[in-house]
Design an enzyme around this catalytic site. Sequence first.
Site, PDB file in Angstrom:
ATOM      1  N   VAL A  77       4.551   2.653   5.829  1.00 35.61           N
ATOM      2  CA  VAL A  77       5.787   2.838   6.596  1.00 35.61           C
ATOM      3  C   VAL A  77       5.424   3.394   7.967  1.00 35.61           C
ATOM      4  O   VAL A  77       4.632   4.332   8.072  1.00 35.61           O
ATOM      5  CB  VAL A  77       6.753   3.812   5.885  1.00 35.61           C
ATOM      6  N   ASP A  78       5.990   2.812   9.005  1.00 33.85           N
ATOM      7  CA  ASP A  78       5.820   3.325  10.368  1.00 33.85           C
ATOM      8  C   ASP A  78       7.179   3.564  11.010  1.00 33.85           C
ATOM      9  O   ASP A  78       8.139   2.817  10.745  1.00 33.85           O
ATOM     10  CB  ASP A  78       5.044   2.341  11.245  1.00 33.85           C
ATOM     11  N   ASP A 116      -0.479   4.147   3.663  1.00 30.93           N
ATOM     12  CA  ASP A 116       0.520   4.328   4.724  1.00 30.93           C
ATOM     13  C   ASP A 116       1.169   2.974   5.000  1.00 30.93           C
ATOM     14  O   ASP A 116       0.671   2.171   5.784  1.00 30.93           O
ATOM     15  CB  ASP A 116      -0.146   4.883   5.974  1.00 30.93           C
ATOM     16  N   SER A 161       0.791  10.703 -10.196  1.00 29.45           N
ATOM     17  CA  SER A 161       0.082  10.024 -11.283  1.00 29.45           C
ATOM     18  C   SER A 161      -1.417  10.286 -11.465  1.00 29.45           C
ATOM     19  O   SER A 161      -2.165  10.490 -10.509  1.00 29.45           O
ATOM     20  CB  SER A 161       0.315   8.530 -11.214  1.00 29.45           C
TER      21      SER A 161
END
Length: 796
Positions: free
Chosen positions: A339-340, A337, A265
Amino acid sequence: MSALQDLPTSADERPAPNADVLFIGGEMPLWQHLANAVMLAGLVTIAVAVVWVMSSLPRIDGQVPVHGLELPAKVARDSIGVPTITARSVRDGYFSIGWVHAQDRIWQMEWQRRIGAGRLAELVGAPAVETDKFMRTLGLYRLAEASFERLDKPTRDALIAYAQGVNAWIDAHRHRLPPEFLLLGTRPEPWRPADSLVWQRMMAMQLAGDWREDLLRAKLATRLDAKRLNELWPGTTDGPITLSAATAQSLLALVPEAVRPRQASNAWVLSGTLTESGKPLLANDPHLPFQAPSLWYLLTVEAPGLMVSGGTVPGVPFHLVGHNGRIAWGMTTTHADTVDLVIEKPSADGQSYQIGKQARPFLRRDETIRVKDAADVTITVRETQHGPIISDLIGGARPDQVVALRATALEANDLTAQAFLKMGRAVDWRGFTQALGDLHSPALNFMYGDIEGNIGFMTAGRIPRRKSGDGTMPAEGWSDRGDWIGWIPFDKLPQSLNPKAKRLINANNQVAGPRYPFLITAHWPIGARAERIDQLLQDRKALTTFDMSAIQADLVSLPALELRDLLGSPTTADPRANEALRLLTEWNGRMEPDRPEPLILNAWIEEVWRGLFADELGEDFAHFRAVRPFVLIDALTRHRHWCDDVTTAKAESCDEQVQTALDRAMARLSGQYGASVVSWRWATAHRAVFDHPILSAVPMLSRLGRTEIETGGDDFTVSRGTFAPGRFQHVHGAGLRAVFDLSNLSASTFVVAVGQAGNPLSRHYDDQALAWRSGRGFAIGQHLDHMATLELVPSY
């Protein structure tokens, strides 16, 4: 004598029929009767099928009774099929959106919700089982169901009304469904609010920071030292954690397309001091992988207390990009970030896992996947306090390599749907930002403008704070070092209102400076698109919507120019290569579809990239094939040891690699496109392909659902032209372009790729493709008296 006198005057005088002539009703052998019957039955079947399929096209004028509608409503469609809904209550407004979405996109809605629920195999059989396993393990649909009751009453009412509208259409059209239902022998089930909510959670997974990169880093850390790893991912600070290469490789292959992370985007907004009208202009073009039909659906709805116009997603009642007559907004993904990956330490019997010195039992549930034309498949899902165990999906996984996935998209309490409803009803910056307080996932950047002349930017969404580390490597679940300890406070998220520069720009570039006290992500996408937009706006005033659309269509690639200059003009005896170098020397960096230079440079860069990294990355190079310009620039300047091919005895220099890469590229292009370099065209290779997920797999119908169009651009042009490495097929870019004029919001322009309709038989299936390629938009909702109008009347 007249001709009538030659005709027989009685039955006795008529000639006997010729028994050798095949016709219906005459004297024929039995086999001819049977042949006629079969032929007639076939013709009737074809005719019925044609009528049935064509009846699936939406009715756009006249009057139609609708069960469940409380008061009459109107649906007026313009020349490109964009509806303007006029209803007499908010409830009927959302009901009518559901009815119209189903009318134009019911198959897409069915496909989309089945992906989210992990029920695709019920439609297409065994090929979808692995995707279903992954989605059931994540449990997105279960979370969507549970989150409905947490929403406020206006949001729940809107979702219920929308579902009732969808179901009213389904109930009235069970025998006039789009061709995909006929091909798969199925019918849509009743729509539920969770079917709308699950899409947002899928999108949150797709717009998360690229956690697949975490897996690749963890795998490469087993054979590359920390210095080399940091050169491939500059800024990485987390140390490696033990994760076997086999486990990492299996997990990399496991992630289905529906939730693979993507960059996306452009958006910018200008103060009225820079525009011709004296009021703000706002431009937005969200980028996602291409599909047919388009993800986006344009729509205007008007009712007492409700007026919104812009881009919706079929299956979701709320506008994601749009205006409401007073404010306009667009968005980009933050690439936070969120997501782990967490490595858990299980007990010997696999029944519990370690947290500190304590053992906690895994939470377990069984999921049964129904498979078309095959036996059911049952899986047991294990969860820890960090999230579901995705490594259980790997056949033959090591029992001590238990990997959980933690994501903001998997949080039980998520009010994002509520945020989008409130955004559409906000009338000023304060109301808009208050609405964003309910937006939890994904993390997004919003551009804002209003009719009072204000412009603003804000990042919204849950972004985790970690006790330690930067999230770039899998965390140790048994310790607390990588634990999440909360979110970045909402009032501390990056934002700006009416800046001195009179403009705000974001194209997935970094949203906070080095002094910002919180970590959003360790790895930001490069800012080339934002830099180019800023160049095009520098020292300009009296800008118009036309100027904004022209910027959205810009094809200059700044990284391509930098790489062209860095590669230079190596000495070569190949006359084709010398001709290519001459063209590149004079080139202006525009990735134009009719020019050879983009094809030459991209093929050359790909060969240099392969020459530098394929030898040391080995099988992992397949996950690292997309060129990263600044990693390549550093490898050719500061980290020149990458230029040596470790598989040969000779030490290769960077100059040698660049020269041999040029020779390989010219040989490859000559073999594919002929010997005449000047006749090569970027668009011969760079074609945007929009494939239908079902029809593309049916040999006789694959072309029916496919739209293919030549395009320009690359991954770093404002007009996004991301291509598949090695093939150059255009696979990712703007699915919607919008330009909002705050001096006259009804004159705002929109275009979608590739059309409004979901039915391939409709003229609106891909009638916006050429306008989309050129960046030309359409004003919607004007001149209602001249549109095709369908009256929806209550039926009891």
